[in-house]
Design a protein around this motif. Structure first.
Motif, PDB file in Angstrom:
ATOM      1  N   VAL A 170       0.836  -1.196   0.000  1.00 46.38           N
ATOM      2  CA  VAL A 170       0.000   0.000   0.000  1.00 46.38           C
ATOM      3  C   VAL A 170       0.871   1.247   0.000  1.00 46.38           C
ATOM      4  N   VAL A 171       0.594   2.137  -0.942  1.00 46.47           N
ATOM      5  CA  VAL A 171       1.218   3.458  -0.984  1.00 46.47           C
ATOM      6  C   VAL A 171       0.107   4.475  -0.799  1.00 46.47           C
ATOM      7  N   ALA A 172       0.270   5.373   0.151  1.00 48.73           N
ATOM      8  CA  ALA A 172      -0.768   6.349   0.463  1.00 48.73           C
ATOM      9  C   ALA A 172      -0.240   7.761   0.281  1.00 48.73           C
ATOM     10  N   ALA A 173      -1.116   8.670  -0.091  1.00 47.64           N
ATOM     11  CA  ALA A 173      -0.740  10.071  -0.280  1.00 47.64           C
ATOM     12  C   ALA A 173      -1.737  10.964   0.430  1.00 47.64           C
ATOM     13  N   THR A 174      -1.270  12.131   0.866  1.00 48.18           N
ATOM     14  CA  THR A 174      -2.149  13.084   1.526  1.00 48.18           C
ATOM     15  C   THR A 174      -1.630  14.495   1.315  1.00 48.18           C
ATOM     16  N   ASN A 175      -2.534  15.459   1.360  1.00 48.54           N
ATOM     17  CA  ASN A 175      -2.137  16.864   1.272  1.00 48.54           C
ATOM     18  C   ASN A 175      -2.334  17.572   2.605  1.00 48.54           C
ATOM     19  N   VAL A 176      -2.565  16.784   3.659  1.00 51.92           N
ATOM     20  CA  VAL A 176      -2.744  17.355   4.998  1.00 51.92           C
ATOM     21  C   VAL A 176      -1.691  16.784   5.925  1.00 51.92           C
ATOM     22  N   ASN A 177      -1.519  17.416   7.071  1.00 50.06           N
ATOM     23  CA  ASN A 177      -0.580  16.953   8.088  1.00 50.06           C
ATOM     24  C   ASN A 177      -1.263  15.875   8.925  1.00 50.06           C
ATOM     25  N   LEU A 178      -0.892  14.630   8.709  1.00 51.25           N
ATOM     26  CA  LEU A 178      -1.560  13.533   9.415  1.00 51.25           C
ATOM     27  C   LEU A 178      -1.257  13.541  10.905  1.00 51.25           C
ATOM     28  N   GLN A 179      -0.078  14.021  11.292  1.00 52.13           N
ATOM     29  CA  GLN A 179       0.230  14.076  12.724  1.00 52.13           C
ATOM     30  C   GLN A 179      -0.721  15.025  13.445  1.00 52.13           C
ATOM     31  N   GLU A 180      -1.077  16.120  12.783  1.00 48.57           N
ATOM     32  CA  GLU A 180      -2.053  17.047  13.380  1.00 48.57           C
ATOM     33  C   GLU A 180      -3.423  16.391  13.470  1.00 48.57           C
ATOM     34  N   LYS A 181      -3.797  15.620  12.455  1.00 47.92           N
ATOM     35  CA  LYS A 181      -5.090  14.939  12.492  1.00 47.92           C
ATOM     36  C   LYS A 181      -5.103  13.866  13.574  1.00 47.92           C
ATOM     37  N   VAL A 182      -3.965  13.206  13.796  1.00 44.37           N
ATOM     38  CA  VAL A 182      -3.856  12.224  14.867  1.00 44.37           C
ATOM     39  C   VAL A 182      -4.075  12.910  16.215  1.00 44.37           C
ATOM     40  N   ALA A 183      -3.451  14.072  16.390  1.00 43.57           N
ATOM     41  CA  ALA A 183      -3.575  14.810  17.653  1.00 43.57           C
ATOM     42  C   ALA A 183      -5.011  15.232  17.911  1.00 43.57           C
ATOM     43  N   LYS A 184      -5.774  15.478  16.842  1.00 48.61           N
ATOM     44  CA  LYS A 184      -7.171  15.899  16.974  1.00 48.61           C
ATOM     45  C   LYS A 184      -8.130  14.711  17.033  1.00 48.61           C
ATOM     46  N   GLY A 185      -7.599  13.498  16.909  1.00 46.87           N
ATOM     47  CA  GLY A 185      -8.446  12.315  16.944  1.00 46.87           C
ATOM     48  C   GLY A 185      -9.162  12.034  15.637  1.00 46.87           C
ATOM     49  N   ALA A 186      -8.741  12.693  14.565  1.00 43.99           N
ATOM     50  CA  ALA A 186      -9.389  12.512  13.265  1.00 43.99           C
ATOM     51  C   ALA A 186      -8.699  11.462  12.404  1.00 43.99           C
ATOM     52  N   PHE A 187      -7.542  10.966  12.881  1.00 51.80           N
ATOM     53  CA  PHE A 187      -6.846   9.905  12.146  1.00 51.80           C
ATOM     54  C   PHE A 187      -6.213   8.984  13.170  1.00 51.80           C
ATOM     55  N   ARG A 188      -6.357   7.684  12.934  1.00 53.16           N
ATOM     56  CA  ARG A 188      -5.872   6.691  13.885  1.00 53.16           C
ATOM     57  C   ARG A 188      -4.347   6.726  13.969  1.00 53.16           C
ATOM     58  N   GLU A 189      -3.829   6.790  15.182  1.00 47.44           N
ATOM     59  CA  GLU A 189      -2.383   6.839  15.359  1.00 47.44           C
ATOM     60  C   GLU A 189      -1.722   5.544  14.918  1.00 47.44           C
ATOM     61  N   ASP A 190      -2.367   4.394  15.212  1.00 50.69           N
ATOM     62  CA  ASP A 190      -1.770   3.116  14.833  1.00 50.69           C
ATOM     63  C   ASP A 190      -1.714   2.964  13.314  1.00 50.69           C
ATOM     64  N   LEU A 191      -2.716   3.466  12.596  1.00 44.47           N
ATOM     65  CA  LEU A 191      -2.697   3.412  11.145  1.00 44.47           C
ATOM     66  C   LEU A 191      -1.636   4.351  10.586  1.00 44.47           C
ATOM     67  N   TYR A 192      -1.504   5.525  11.232  1.00 44.47           N
ATOM     68  CA  TYR A 192      -0.479   6.474  10.794  1.00 44.47           C
ATOM     69  C   TYR A 192       0.900   5.831  10.860  1.00 44.47           C
ATOM     70  N   HIS A 193       1.211   5.180  11.973  1.00 42.89           N
ATOM     71  CA  HIS A 193       2.525   4.559  12.112  1.00 42.89           C
ATOM     72  C   HIS A 193       2.697   3.395  11.133  1.00 42.89           C
ATOM     73  N   ARG A 194       1.605   2.709  10.858  1.00 47.35           N
ATOM     74  CA  ARG A 194       1.674   1.606   9.915  1.00 47.35           C
ATOM     75  C   ARG A 194       1.997   2.103   8.505  1.00 47.35           C
ATOM     76  N   LEU A 195       1.373   3.188   8.129  1.00 49.16           N
ATOM     77  CA  LEU A 195       1.576   3.723   6.780  1.00 49.16           C
ATOM     78  C   LEU A 195       2.890   4.477   6.633  1.00 49.16           C
ATOM     79  N   SER A 196       3.411   5.009   7.725  1.00 49.42           N
ATOM     80  CA  SER A 196       4.591   5.867   7.632  1.00 49.42           C
ATOM     81  C   SER A 196       5.902   5.129   7.866  1.00 49.42           C
ATOM     82  N   ARG A 197       5.919   3.846   7.604  1.00 44.53           N
ATOM     83  CA  ARG A 197       7.180   3.107   7.714  1.00 44.53           C
ATOM     84  C   ARG A 197       8.230   3.700   6.778  1.00 44.53           C
ATOM     85  N   VAL A 198       7.803   4.012   5.569  1.00 44.84           N
ATOM     86  CA  VAL A 198       8.668   4.699   4.605  1.00 44.84           C
ATOM     87  C   VAL A 198       7.925   5.944   4.153  1.00 44.84           C
TER      88      VAL A 198
END
Length: 206
Positions: free
Chosen positions: A73-101
């Motif tokens: 899986v390759v994912a792209a975004t135009n937003v800051n996912l770390q900020e969305k994680v802090a706001k509870g709008a994006f799962r932290e565990d999924l963020y770490h899973r996707l951000s291996r590279v």
């Protein structure tokens, strides 16, 4: 219907589901699946995506049995996912899973030496697609293109070049009057107002 697109659905599960549908995770098994604008995914669906990435199995919508999958899986975004994680709008565990590279693509304004070569590349393709010859940019046009901040990044540049290729007639080089970008003078625009689309990207594999 994103869940159905990704995982498929069983026949009769909802109105219009006349046949069993294979999802993209089944179709892409053994290959790569690109998920654009991952930051806009619903939180509940994020949990199902995480399960697929961790366990390499999924269920169709309405299904009762697990289906194996092996997809990069390759994912792209135009937003800051770390900020969305802090706001509870994006799962932290999924963020770490996707951000291996992670590959961060700076905006055009941060890599000015790329701007004119990219504009020429897009122009050659756009003119050729319409059976035309790209006559080049005048020096003044190159200066205008170079100095513009391109807030919409690559997508905005593509739109500007496409419009030029669509309306340009003859063999004369592209002049500043042919461009559709602001000229930096109190909102004045060269040509027609340019469409702006934000495309700062972060890609990660998991």
């Amino acid at each position: 219907l994103l869940e159905s697109e990704l995982f498929g659905h069983e026949k009769g599960e909802f109105t219009g589901a006349n046949v069993t549908k294979r999802g993209l995770f089944a179709i892409a098994t053994g290959g790569t699946l690109f998920l654009d604008e991952i930051g806009e995914m619903d939180v509940k669906l994020q949990a199902k995506l995480l399960r697929v990435l961790q366990e390499k199995t999924f269920r169709r919508v309405g299904g009762t049995s697990d289906i194996d999958t092996d997809v990069r899986v390759v994912a792209a975004t135009n937003v800051n996912l770390q900020e969305k994680v802090a706001k509870g709008a994006f799962r932290e565990d999924l963020y770490h899973r996707l951000s291996r590279v992670v590959m961060e693509v700076p905006p055009l304004r941060a890599r000015t030496t790329d701007i004119v070569p990219m504009a020429k590349f897009f122009a050659n393709n756009a003119f050729e697609a319409r059976g035309k010859h790209f006559p080049g940019f005048t020096p003044d046009s190159e200066t205008a293109i170079q100095n513009y901040a391109w807030p919409g990044n690559v997508r905005e540049m593509q739109n500007v070049i496409e419009r030029i290729a669509l309306v340009h007639v003859g063999t004369s080089p592209i002049t500043p009057s042919n461009l559709t970008i602001p000229n930096g003078k109190a909102g004045q625009v060269i040509g027609f107002p340019a469409h702006r689309a934000n495309l700062s990207m972060v890609q990660g594999g998991g």
